[in-house]
Every structure is written in structure tokens, then in C-alpha cells.
Design a protein around this motif. Structure first.
Motif, mmCIF file in Angstrom:
data_model
loop_
_atom_site.group_PDB
_atom_site.id
_atom_site.type_symbol
_atom_site.label_atom_id
_atom_site.label_comp_id
_atom_site.label_asym_id
_atom_site.label_seq_id
_atom_site.Cartn_x
_atom_site.Cartn_y
_atom_site.Cartn_z
ATOM 1 N N ARG A 225 0.831 -1.212 0.000
ATOM 2 C CA ARG A 225 0.000 0.000 0.000
ATOM 3 C C ARG A 225 0.859 1.254 0.000
ATOM 4 O O ARG A 225 0.539 2.247 -0.662
ATOM 5 C CB ARG A 225 -0.944 -0.003 1.198
ATOM 6 C CG ARG A 225 -2.059 -1.034 1.108
ATOM 7 C CD ARG A 225 -3.095 -0.833 2.202
ATOM 8 N NE ARG A 225 -3.769 0.455 2.102
ATOM 9 C CZ ARG A 225 -4.810 0.708 1.308
ATOM 10 N NH1 ARG A 225 -5.278 -0.243 0.513
ATOM 11 N NH2 ARG A 225 -5.374 1.891 1.308
ATOM 12 N N ASP A 228 2.259 1.730 -3.479
ATOM 13 C CA ASP A 228 1.180 2.246 -4.329
ATOM 14 C C ASP A 228 1.066 3.760 -4.172
ATOM 15 O O ASP A 228 0.905 4.496 -5.151
ATOM 16 C CB ASP A 228 -0.157 1.609 -3.951
ATOM 17 C CG ASP A 228 -0.290 0.156 -4.390
ATOM 18 O OD1 ASP A 228 0.528 -0.302 -5.224
ATOM 19 O OD2 ASP A 228 -1.210 -0.520 -3.888
ATOM 20 N N ALA A 229 1.142 4.226 -2.930
ATOM 21 C CA ALA A 229 1.038 5.668 -2.669
ATOM 22 C C ALA A 229 2.212 6.421 -3.280
ATOM 23 O O ALA A 229 2.040 7.538 -3.794
ATOM 24 C CB ALA A 229 0.986 5.917 -1.159
ATOM 25 N N SER A 234 0.453 10.086 -3.590
ATOM 26 C CA SER A 234 -0.743 10.330 -2.787
ATOM 27 C C SER A 234 -0.449 11.273 -1.621
ATOM 28 O O SER A 234 0.624 11.216 -1.005
ATOM 29 C CB SER A 234 -1.280 9.006 -2.234
ATOM 30 O OG SER A 234 -1.595 8.117 -3.267
ATOM 31 N N VAL A 237 -2.063 7.850 2.705
ATOM 32 C CA VAL A 237 -2.316 6.426 2.487
ATOM 33 C C VAL A 237 -2.597 5.817 3.854
ATOM 34 O O VAL A 237 -1.971 6.183 4.856
ATOM 35 C CB VAL A 237 -1.126 5.727 1.789
ATOM 36 C CG1 VAL A 237 0.177 5.920 2.562
ATOM 37 C CG2 VAL A 237 -1.406 4.235 1.601
ATOM 38 N N TYR A 238 -3.581 4.906 3.872
ATOM 39 C CA TYR A 238 -4.016 4.289 5.124
ATOM 40 C C TYR A 238 -3.835 2.787 5.017
ATOM 41 O O TYR A 238 -4.283 2.161 4.059
ATOM 42 C CB TYR A 238 -5.490 4.618 5.395
ATOM 43 C CG TYR A 238 -5.745 6.093 5.546
ATOM 44 C CD1 TYR A 238 -5.738 6.706 6.790
ATOM 45 C CD2 TYR A 238 -5.964 6.895 4.426
ATOM 46 C CE1 TYR A 238 -5.962 8.067 6.926
ATOM 47 C CE2 TYR A 238 -6.185 8.257 4.552
ATOM 48 C CZ TYR A 238 -6.183 8.840 5.793
ATOM 49 O OH TYR A 238 -6.399 10.197 5.923
ATOM 50 N N ALA A 239 -3.167 2.206 6.007
ATOM 51 C CA ALA A 239 -2.947 0.768 6.019
ATOM 52 C C ALA A 239 -3.252 0.246 7.426
ATOM 53 O O ALA A 239 -2.428 0.436 8.324
ATOM 54 C CB ALA A 239 -1.511 0.437 5.612
ATOM 55 N N PRO A 240 -4.454 -0.336 7.601
ATOM 56 C CA PRO A 240 -5.449 -0.723 6.604
ATOM 57 C C PRO A 240 -6.301 0.454 6.133
ATOM 58 O O PRO A 240 -6.300 1.527 6.743
ATOM 59 C CB PRO A 240 -6.304 -1.746 7.356
ATOM 60 C CG PRO A 240 -6.238 -1.272 8.779
ATOM 61 C CD PRO A 240 -4.836 -0.768 8.975
ATOM 62 N N ALA A 241 -7.074 0.196 5.062
ATOM 63 C CA ALA A 241 -7.834 1.274 4.418
ATOM 64 C C ALA A 241 -8.877 1.882 5.345
ATOM 65 O O ALA A 241 -9.194 3.075 5.224
ATOM 66 C CB ALA A 241 -8.489 0.741 3.144
ATOM 67 N N TRP A 242 -9.426 1.093 6.297
ATOM 68 C CA TRP A 242 -10.481 1.624 7.159
ATOM 69 C C TRP A 242 -10.002 2.761 8.060
ATOM 70 O O TRP A 242 -10.830 3.525 8.599
ATOM 71 C CB TRP A 242 -11.113 0.516 8.007
ATOM 72 C CG TRP A 242 -10.210 -0.142 9.006
ATOM 73 C CD1 TRP A 242 -9.572 -1.325 8.876
ATOM 74 C CD2 TRP A 242 -9.841 0.351 10.311
ATOM 75 N NE1 TRP A 242 -8.824 -1.617 9.998
ATOM 76 C CE2 TRP A 242 -8.984 -0.611 10.890
ATOM 77 C CE3 TRP A 242 -10.175 1.491 11.038
ATOM 78 C CZ2 TRP A 242 -8.431 -0.447 12.155
ATOM 79 C CZ3 TRP A 242 -9.620 1.666 12.313
ATOM 80 C CH2 TRP A 242 -8.763 0.712 12.865
ATOM 81 N N ARG A 244 -8.891 5.448 7.245
ATOM 82 C CA ARG A 244 -9.338 6.732 6.685
ATOM 83 C C ARG A 244 -10.564 7.256 7.429
ATOM 84 O O ARG A 244 -10.722 8.471 7.620
ATOM 85 C CB ARG A 244 -9.651 6.561 5.198
ATOM 86 C CG ARG A 244 -10.068 7.842 4.501
ATOM 87 C CD ARG A 244 -10.419 7.590 3.047
ATOM 88 N NE ARG A 244 -9.272 7.104 2.302
ATOM 89 C CZ ARG A 244 -8.366 7.905 1.721
ATOM 90 N NH1 ARG A 244 -8.485 9.217 1.822
ATOM 91 N NH2 ARG A 244 -7.362 7.376 1.045
#
Length: 296
Positions: A225, A228-229, A234, A237-242, A244
Motif C-alpha cells: 500500500r 502504491d502511494a 498520494s 495512504v491508510y494501512a489498513p484502508a479503514w 481513513r
């Protein structure tokens, strides 16, 4: 970074704290996607092992991110041997836990110095190159940047600080097309977290978090992740996505944490005496060794 297929191909990417954990995993993933990686950290032998696992033109430097002169020297050597950096991932970090009033002042200060001051020194050392390449700086932060927890005051303070630092840096250099991102991480499967679970005070702290917040995530997934950012430049970036979603409720988090702590901390103290953990994980031990402080 304009190649839409392999935007990192042939670019120089610098990763601090690259000897293990998130830093090593990010370095491997950057190299897999075509970057030439410069690995920075405290442990020369461990860095060399990571370097030898990486395909392509990887190099490593032993340096303390809180050493202004050392970081400036390394930045010059990276440019001379590899070319100007297009990416910097400020990942180097330490953690310790325990009651603030009884914490060791030297250890407490060291966490803040590495996590916050070390990130600023990393940025200062490589900003001339990022301005030249119109590059990207990724600051590794934490859920602790958004919602502070008891018994981890140095870590939480430093991670809140790096979040603000990155926001300031982004605004200051946006007109020069330097991208700045913030990586918000939760519990990640590294030796730092595994060591934390060996200490009752931190094991209980994690156990009393809501179920999603106490889950430990694979380091390879987190590294993917983050890279990817980097490719997308970006802003966050949030790891995990939740994670955010916590941004929307961050103003409500301190009173909730205080209310829960007021109830739970006295109960936990009756069951398990709270003691300071010292610096956590093999990286913390390496920092003690490298700085010439007392051995564990």
C-alpha cells in the motif's frame, strides 16, 4: 515519475529505517517495481543482508537519522553513486511504553528525536534532490497521529508531530512540484509489535482496543500500500484502508479514550503492575547499542 506503466523504473528511492520491518519490506517492493534503492539505517550488517536480497542497483549506508552531518554526507554520497533521489520514505522510528511519570527521560527523548527530529533531518538532507527531481517524500506516521493512547506518550507525541510536519512541508513546496504524503499505519507484524506484546502493559492496551483496531496486519501488505502511494504521489495512504474513517471522528476520539482509560487503567493496574518497556524490538536494541547507552 511520468511513466504510467512503471513510474518508479530507474528512479532513486531512499528508505530510512530499512534494516527490518516496514522499511525493509518497502525497500524490497520499491526495487520490485523498478526503483534503485538506497537503504539507510543503524545496522550495517542487517542492511547489507536486505540489500543483497534486492534486485538491481541497491546500496546501503549506516547512519543515524538524528545526525545532521551524517545525513548530509549520506545524501551527497547517494547522489554521487546513484543519482539524485526522486523518492524518500521517512520510516525510521522507535517506540517505548509505560507510565509517563516513571519513564526514563533519556529513552522518552530518544523516541521523539528519532521519530520527529530524524524525519525533519531526513527531509532537510534530501530536499535539494527532491526539488531537482520534482520528487515525492512519504512520511510514515500512525493511527497514533490521529488518536493518542495512554501509556505511549512519546510515540504518540512524535507521530502527531510528524503528521503536522508533513502537512507543513507539503504546503511549503507544492509550488515546486514536490509531493508530500503521510502514511497512517496501524499494528503491523514487525519485531517491534511482537516485542510490544511481550510486555503486559502494551499487550493489555492493544487487547482493549476495538476489534478492527487491535488486528495486526502483514508487513508485506502494508508495504504494498505504501509503494502504491509512492507511485500515485498520494497525499495520504491508510494501512489498513479503514483507518481513513478515523479522520472524520478524530475530534471525538480524545474524550472517548479518556473515558475508557479512566475506567480501565485502574482495573489493569490491579491485575498487572505498569512498568516501562524500554525501546521496543530489535531496532530499539540496535539503537541502544549504536548510541552507546546501557545494553539490555
Amino acid at each position: 515519475m511520468s511513466d504510467s506503466v512503471r513510474p518508479l523504473q530507474g528512479r532513486v528511492a531512499v528508505v530510512t529505517g530499512a534494516a527490518r520491518g516496514v522499511g525493509a519490506a518497502v525497500a524490497r517492493e520499491l526495487a520490485r517495481r523498478g526503483a534503485d534503492v538506497a537503504l539507510l539505517g543503524r545496522e550495517e550488517a542487517t542492511l547489507a543482508r536486505v540489500r543483497d536480497e534486492i534486485p538491481g542497483a541497491a546500496r546501503c549506508w549506516e547512519v543515524d537519522v538524528t545526525d545532521d552531518a551524517g545525513m548530509s554526507r549520506v545524501a551527497g554520497e547517494v547522489r554521487a553513486r546513484m543519482g539524485p533521489a526522486s523518492v524518500v520514505v521517512a520510516n525510521a522510528g522507535l517506540a517505548e511504553g509505560g507510565p509517563f511519570a516513571e519513564s526514563d527521560p533519556v529513552t522518552w527523548r530518544r523516541v521523539v528525536e528519532v521519530n520527529l527530529i530524524g524525519s525533519a533531518i531526513s527531509a532537510r538532507a534530501f530536499l535539494p534532490q527532491l526539488r531537482e527531481t520534482r520528487g515525492y517524500y512519504l512520511q510514515v506516521a500512525s493511527l497514533a497521529s490521529i488518536g493518542a493512547a495512554p501509556l505511549m506518550s512519546a510515540y504518540c507525541a512524535s507521530k502527531a508531530g510528524v503528521e503536522s510536519f508533513a502537512h507543513s512541508l507539503r504546503a511549503e513546496y507544492a509550488h515546486e512540484h514536490v509531493g508530500v504524503g503521510i502514511a497512517y499505519l496501524n499494528w503491523t507484524d514487525t519485531d517491534m509489535i511482537r516485542d510490544a506484546d511481550e510486555h503486559p502493559v502494551l499487550r493489555e492496551l492493544r487487547a482493549h482496543m476495538p476489534r478492527p483496531a487491535r488486528k495486526v496486519y502483514p508487513v508485506g501488505t502494508v508495504a504494498g500500500r505504501l509503494v502504491d502511494a509512492v507511485e500515485r504521489r498520494s497525499a495520504a495512504v491508510y494501512a489498513p484502508a479503514w483507518l481513513r474513517a478515523t479522520q472524520a471522528v478524530r475530534a471525538a476520539m480524545p474524550p472517548v479514550v479518556t473515558a475508557l482509560s479512566k475506567r480501565e487503567i485502574p482495573r489493569l493496574q490491579r491485575e498487572t503492575p505498569f512498568e516501562g518497556t524500554g525501546l521496543l524490538g530489535a531496532g530499539g536494541l540496535a539503537d541502544l547499542d549504536g548510541a552507546g547507552r546501557a545494553q539490555r
